[in-house]
Design a protein around this motif. Sequence first.
Motif, mmCIF file in Angstrom:
data_model
loop_
_atom_site.group_PDB
_atom_site.id
_atom_site.type_symbol
_atom_site.label_atom_id
_atom_site.label_comp_id
_atom_site.label_asym_id
_atom_site.label_seq_id
_atom_site.Cartn_x
_atom_site.Cartn_y
_atom_site.Cartn_z
ATOM 1 N N ASN A 14 -12.293 -8.060 -1.952
ATOM 2 C CA ASN A 14 -12.175 -8.205 -3.406
ATOM 3 C C ASN A 14 -13.482 -8.683 -4.021
ATOM 4 O OD1 ASN A 14 -9.484 -7.417 -3.507
ATOM 5 N ND2 ASN A 14 -8.702 -9.508 -3.334
ATOM 6 N N SER A 60 -5.975 -3.869 -4.461
ATOM 7 C CA SER A 60 -5.765 -4.591 -3.201
ATOM 8 C C SER A 60 -4.360 -5.159 -3.103
ATOM 9 C CB SER A 60 -6.801 -5.707 -3.044
ATOM 10 O OG SER A 60 -6.762 -6.600 -4.128
ATOM 11 N N THR A 111 -8.308 -6.091 -7.838
ATOM 12 C CA THR A 111 -7.210 -6.874 -7.252
ATOM 13 C C THR A 111 -5.860 -6.178 -7.427
ATOM 14 O OG1 THR A 111 -7.035 -8.204 -9.277
ATOM 15 C CG2 THR A 111 -8.439 -9.040 -7.523
ATOM 16 N N THR A 123 -1.695 -10.681 -0.426
ATOM 17 C CA THR A 123 -2.562 -11.165 0.653
ATOM 18 C C THR A 123 -1.817 -12.158 1.530
ATOM 19 O OG1 THR A 123 -4.521 -10.869 -0.739
ATOM 20 C CG2 THR A 123 -4.744 -12.333 1.163
ATOM 21 N N ALA A 161 -2.694 -4.244 0.287
ATOM 22 C CA ALA A 161 -2.254 -5.308 1.198
ATOM 23 C C ALA A 161 -0.745 -5.212 1.448
ATOM 24 C CB ALA A 161 -2.616 -6.671 0.621
ATOM 25 N N SER A 200 -3.911 -10.000 -6.317
ATOM 26 C CA SER A 200 -3.477 -9.652 -4.962
ATOM 27 C C SER A 200 -3.115 -10.864 -4.125
ATOM 28 C CB SER A 200 -4.585 -8.875 -4.248
ATOM 29 O OG SER A 200 -5.712 -9.705 -4.011
ATOM 30 N N VAL A 210 -9.388 -10.031 3.087
ATOM 31 C CA VAL A 210 -8.959 -9.393 1.841
ATOM 32 C C VAL A 210 -9.733 -9.980 0.668
ATOM 33 C CG1 VAL A 210 -7.025 -8.996 0.272
ATOM 34 C CG2 VAL A 210 -6.660 -8.895 2.736
#
Length: 333
Positions: free
Chosen positions: A131, A149, A146, A95, A153, A91, A127
């Motif tokens: 995680n 996310s 991830t 992010t 994100a 991610s 973030v």
Amino acid sequence: MTPAPSSTAPSSAPPADEAGPRPRTGWRDVANWADWAALVGLVVLVVVFQALNPTFLSAGNIQSMLVAAAILVVLAVGQTFVVATSGIDLSIASTMTLAAVVLGIVFTSGAGLLPAVVAAVVAGGLVGLANGLLVARGKITDFIVTLGSLSAASGLALVLSDGKPATIISAPLLRLSTGSVGIIGYSVVVAAAIAVGAHVVLFHTRFGTHVLATGGNAEAANATGVRTARVKTAVYVIAGLLAGVGAVLLVARVGAAEPAANTAFLLNSVAAVVLGGVSLFGGRATVLGPVIGALLLTALVNGLTLLGVSQFYQPLSVGVVVVAAAFLTRFQK
């Protein structure tokens, strides 16, 4: 008279020809090439591209490459901490995108540049914290966490920005992207400072020792008193914070907060770590290696662009280089 038995016991060591193969050293040892793959590859690329296009090593192009590599260096350093614990952060690019959008929202609201930068870095850190908690405390596989996310994100960045980029007009940000000391841009100085700081943390602090111990054998590290759950959470927070720093450098470079995620940064951050010789199984890491790996990937794309090679071939070339580096890691010491 019976002769006295010898006082010297027969040696239990096998003959020299049965002692097994001796470890090889020198240039014929593949492990040596594996350890130096990124540096050797970078030197080869520089020689080849300079021979094919004399402008490759011009001051202007070197400065351009270093500025382009600065963002990737920051992300690769963050990814290194995660990979050193035998994890991965898929991610990190999303992010960075979310952090850039947060920076744009706070800045355009009239809060000023400093609060916007702080908000971007904090957003990245949050973030990373999410995680880390899901991986370390929730016991969910880092790949799944991830990956989720990554999507979350990216979606949140689009929702917050309504899918529209925010133009950022700021003299300090402009100086960050265009200012330099000689051919060394300010963004390069920031990336170099982060790399040096990461090296110190990873190899000269107790936390760094715990990171490597967690990646080497989490159960054994936990048995010796290392709080592996905290360590795993911390490395994802570090990756998130550095993604926020990368967002600041990205916005400074393009002059806008773009809500569209750039997956190339994700792939290249992992590629730089692999090229740099960091073990994907954890416990073995370096900071200089991923930095050189980031420079190699940037030089590769830049050189192909100067030669007029279609951009469609650039991901292919990066993929070939990464697979070759991953193959060499099999022979690392």
